[in-house]
Design a protein around this motif. Structure first.
Motif, PDB file in Angstrom:
ATOM      1  N   LYS A  22       0.826  -1.218   0.000  1.00  0.00           N
ATOM      2  CA  LYS A  22       0.000   0.000   0.000  1.00  0.00           C
ATOM      3  C   LYS A  22       0.863   1.272   0.000  1.00  0.00           C
ATOM      4  CE  LYS A  22      -3.364   1.921   3.079  1.00  0.00           C
ATOM      5  NZ  LYS A  22      -4.001   1.767   4.382  1.00  0.00           N
ATOM      6  N   ARG A  46       4.824   1.363  -0.256  1.00  0.00           N
ATOM      7  CA  ARG A  46       5.722   0.670   0.678  1.00  0.00           C
ATOM      8  C   ARG A  46       6.232  -0.601   0.013  1.00  0.00           C
ATOM      9  NH1 ARG A  46       1.278   1.154   5.338  1.00  0.00           N
ATOM     10  NH2 ARG A  46       0.492  -0.776   4.483  1.00  0.00           N
ATOM     11  N   ILE A  49       7.509  -9.746   2.099  1.00  0.00           N
ATOM     12  CA  ILE A  49       6.415 -10.732   2.174  1.00  0.00           C
ATOM     13  C   ILE A  49       5.086  -9.996   2.074  1.00  0.00           C
ATOM     14  CG2 ILE A  49       6.381 -10.708   4.739  1.00  0.00           C
ATOM     15  CD1 ILE A  49       5.602 -13.760   4.541  1.00  0.00           C
ATOM     16  N   TYR A  50       4.187 -10.515   1.248  1.00  0.00           N
ATOM     17  CA  TYR A  50       2.869  -9.888   1.091  1.00  0.00           C
ATOM     18  C   TYR A  50       1.817 -10.978   1.251  1.00  0.00           C
ATOM     19  CZ  TYR A  50      -0.764  -6.743  -0.567  1.00  0.00           C
ATOM     20  OH  TYR A  50      -1.874  -5.948  -0.647  1.00  0.00           O
ATOM     21  N   PHE A  51       0.870 -10.711   2.113  1.00  0.00           N
ATOM     22  CA  PHE A  51      -0.190 -11.680   2.411  1.00  0.00           C
ATOM     23  C   PHE A  51      -1.429 -11.226   1.635  1.00  0.00           C
ATOM     24  CE2 PHE A  51      -3.285 -13.557   5.442  1.00  0.00           C
ATOM     25  CZ  PHE A  51      -2.761 -14.832   5.501  1.00  0.00           C
ATOM     26  N   ARG A  75      -7.160 -12.103  -0.798  1.00  0.00           N
ATOM     27  CA  ARG A  75      -8.231 -12.107  -1.811  1.00  0.00           C
ATOM     28  C   ARG A  75      -8.346 -13.487  -2.476  1.00  0.00           C
ATOM     29  NH1 ARG A  75      -5.308  -8.137  -1.240  1.00  0.00           N
ATOM     30  NH2 ARG A  75      -6.122  -6.081  -0.728  1.00  0.00           N
ATOM     31  N   GLU A  82     -11.087  -7.494   9.511  1.00  0.00           N
ATOM     32  CA  GLU A  82     -10.076  -7.008   8.559  1.00  0.00           C
ATOM     33  C   GLU A  82      -9.146  -8.153   8.177  1.00  0.00           C
ATOM     34  OE1 GLU A  82      -8.993  -5.286   6.295  1.00  0.00           O
ATOM     35  OE2 GLU A  82      -7.835  -3.542   6.919  1.00  0.00           O
ATOM     36  N   ASP A  83      -8.548  -8.061   6.983  1.00  0.00           N
ATOM     37  CA  ASP A  83      -7.622  -9.119   6.577  1.00  0.00           C
ATOM     38  C   ASP A  83      -6.226  -8.901   7.178  1.00  0.00           C
ATOM     39  OD1 ASP A  83      -7.164  -6.913   4.909  1.00  0.00           O
ATOM     40  OD2 ASP A  83      -6.717  -8.116   3.132  1.00  0.00           O
ATOM     41  N   VAL A 131      -3.392  -6.105   9.108  1.00  0.00           N
ATOM     42  CA  VAL A 131      -3.077  -4.830   9.752  1.00  0.00           C
ATOM     43  C   VAL A 131      -1.579  -4.590   9.635  1.00  0.00           C
ATOM     44  CG1 VAL A 131      -2.857  -3.637  11.966  1.00  0.00           C
ATOM     45  CG2 VAL A 131      -4.997  -4.754  11.379  1.00  0.00           C
ATOM     46  N   SER A 188      -0.075  -0.641   9.263  1.00  0.00           N
ATOM     47  CA  SER A 188      -0.042   0.590  10.085  1.00  0.00           C
ATOM     48  C   SER A 188      -1.352   0.765  10.863  1.00  0.00           C
ATOM     49  CB  SER A 188       0.154   1.808   9.190  1.00  0.00           C
ATOM     50  OG  SER A 188      -1.026   2.045   8.424  1.00  0.00           O
ATOM     51  N   GLY A 189      -2.400   0.060  10.427  1.00  0.00           N
ATOM     52  CA  GLY A 189      -3.728   0.216  11.045  1.00  0.00           C
ATOM     53  C   GLY A 189      -4.596   1.236  10.321  1.00  0.00           C
ATOM     54  N   GLY A 190      -4.053   1.876   9.260  1.00  0.00           N
ATOM     55  CA  GLY A 190      -4.766   2.949   8.561  1.00  0.00           C
ATOM     56  C   GLY A 190      -6.088   2.519   7.926  1.00  0.00           C
ATOM     57  N   SER A 191      -6.079   1.394   7.202  1.00  0.00           N
ATOM     58  CA  SER A 191      -7.311   0.959   6.513  1.00  0.00           C
ATOM     59  C   SER A 191      -8.401   0.654   7.526  1.00  0.00           C
ATOM     60  CB  SER A 191      -7.058  -0.305   5.690  1.00  0.00           C
ATOM     61  OG  SER A 191      -5.948  -0.145   4.873  1.00  0.00           O
ATOM     62  N   ARG A 215       0.694  -7.760  11.142  1.00  0.00           N
ATOM     63  CA  ARG A 215       2.069  -7.849  10.629  1.00  0.00           C
ATOM     64  C   ARG A 215       3.129  -7.445  11.651  1.00  0.00           C
ATOM     65  NH1 ARG A 215       3.303  -7.811   4.751  1.00  0.00           N
ATOM     66  NH2 ARG A 215       5.093  -6.642   5.498  1.00  0.00           N
TER      67      ARG A 215
HETATM   68  O1  LIG Z   1       0.025  -2.883   2.107  1.00  0.00           O
HETATM   69  C1  LIG Z   1       0.139  -3.597   3.115  1.00  0.00           C
HETATM   70  O2  LIG Z   1       0.773  -3.253   4.118  1.00  0.00           O
HETATM   71  C2  LIG Z   1      -0.409  -4.961   3.066  1.00  0.00           C
HETATM   72  C3  LIG Z   1       0.459  -5.982   3.391  1.00  0.00           C
HETATM   73  C4  LIG Z   1       0.065  -7.326   3.257  1.00  0.00           C
HETATM   74  O3  LIG Z   1       0.830  -8.272   3.548  1.00  0.00           O
HETATM   75  N1  LIG Z   1      -1.175  -7.578   2.798  1.00  0.00           N
HETATM   76  C5  LIG Z   1      -2.077  -6.589   2.495  1.00  0.00           C
HETATM   77  O4  LIG Z   1      -3.185  -6.953   2.086  1.00  0.00           O
HETATM   78  N2  LIG Z   1      -1.716  -5.267   2.652  1.00  0.00           N
HETATM   79  C6  LIG Z   1      -2.680  -4.157   2.378  1.00  0.00           C
HETATM   80  O5  LIG Z   1      -2.531  -3.165   3.374  1.00  0.00           O
HETATM   81  C7  LIG Z   1      -3.700  -3.008   4.186  1.00  0.00           C
HETATM   82  C8  LIG Z   1      -3.294  -2.906   5.630  1.00  0.00           C
HETATM   83  O6  LIG Z   1      -2.337  -1.877   5.773  1.00  0.00           O
HETATM   84  P1  LIG Z   1      -2.594  -0.690   6.796  1.00  0.00           P
HETATM   85  O7  LIG Z   1      -3.745   0.122   6.252  1.00  0.00           O
HETATM   86  O8  LIG Z   1      -1.304   0.068   6.779  1.00  0.00           O
HETATM   87  O9  LIG Z   1      -2.889  -1.325   8.125  1.00  0.00           O
HETATM   88  C9  LIG Z   1      -4.553  -4.199   3.882  1.00  0.00           C
HETATM   89  O10 LIG Z   1      -5.923  -3.899   4.009  1.00  0.00           O
HETATM   90  C10 LIG Z   1      -4.147  -4.509   2.443  1.00  0.00           C
HETATM   91  O11 LIG Z   1      -4.823  -3.666   1.530  1.00  0.00           O
END
Ligand SMILES: O=C(O)c1cc(=O)[nH]c(=O)n1[C@@H]1O[C@H](COP(=O)(O)O)[C@@H](O)[C@H]1O
Length: 215
Positions: free
Chosen positions: A25, A28, A32-34, A37, A117-118, A120, A122-125, A149
């Motif tokens: 997002k 950044r 590793i990306y989870f 979806r 939520e899927d 976290v 930074s916690g922003g979303s 994370r």
């Molecule tokens: O961008 C991310 O940090 C992210 C990392 C990851 O491993 N998986 C992932 O899905 N994300 C996206 O980043 C969001 C969470 O990032 P924060 O909003 O910074 O907490 C999730 O809702 C995803 O859209």
């Protein structure tokens, strides 16, 4: 219900864990990306993830569920059906015609809403959804998430009145996948270093989310 270890391996085999130098997002980068979806293509895995979230939600007093769009929406829907708990949905944009709503579904002011939520980071979303729910008069104090994370998001959310319960932490998930032979020791070390270096504080969070902090 699958054990945590079985679920982690099933998610890995389904392609939910991507390794490499990946853009996440707002530009950044992460080793590793989870990607949760993919679970919509694997009903058994989706059911198991939802069941683990339901287990976390059991001790939390709530009358409504709301998934953070989009990845958590199907998970919240499965939880809603399994536990007979009504769900509401947040739009990405306010509807500009007919009802002009930002939240879909029936709710009353002061109802307790649990956020799903899927991931976290930074916690922003998650906070963006919480801000909308609170501005519509709902009470939000808890969230259940699939993966924390370990980058400071849960602490920032706690400072904003949200307790986060997660199925996995990134550190725990790495341990499981390493023991199952899915991720090498070297990759684990690179990711652990990344987690240590890329921590989010309340200040970063406020800089990135100025508009939601002013709601
Ligand atoms: O961008 C991310 O940090 C992210 C990392 C990851 O491993 N998986 C992932 O899905 N994300 C996206 O980043 C969001 C969470 O990032 P924060 O909003 O910074 O907490 C999730 O809702 C995803 O859209």
């Amino acid at each position: 219900m699958l054990s945590l270890e079985e679920l982690a391996v099933r998610l890995f085999d389904a392609g939910a864990v991507r390794l490499g130098d990946i853009e996440a997002k707002i530009g950044r980068r992460t080793p590793i990306y989870f990607d949760l979806r993919v679970v919509v293509s694997h009903p058994q895995i989706m059911l198991s993830v939802a069941q683990h979230l339901e287990k976390l939600a059991k001790d939390i007093n709530h009358e409504l569920l709301c998934g953070v769009p989009y990845a958590a929406l199907p998970l919240a829907a499965v939880m809603s059906v399994n536990t007979n708990t009504p769900m509401i949905m947040k739009r990405k944009e306010t509807k500009m015609y007919a009802t002009k709503r930002i939240l879909e579904g029936i709710f009353e002011k002061n109802q307790k809403c649990l956020v799903v939520e899927d991931v976290v980071t930074s916690g922003g979303s998650l906070m963006e959804t919480v801000s909308t729910l609170r501005s519509e008069g709902l009470e939000v104090t808890h969230a259940v998430v699939v993966l924390d994370r370990d980058q400071g998001g849960a602490t920032v959310l706690k400072q904003n009145g949200i307790q986060v319960k997660s199925i996995f932490t990134l550190t725990g998930l790495l341990r499981i996948l390493n023991e199952a032979g899915k991720i090498s020791d070297e990759t684990v070390d690179i990711i652990l270093e990344h987690i240590k270096e890329c921590q989010f504080s309340k200040l970063d969070f406020m800089k990135d989310n100025l508009e939601i902090m002013s709601v």
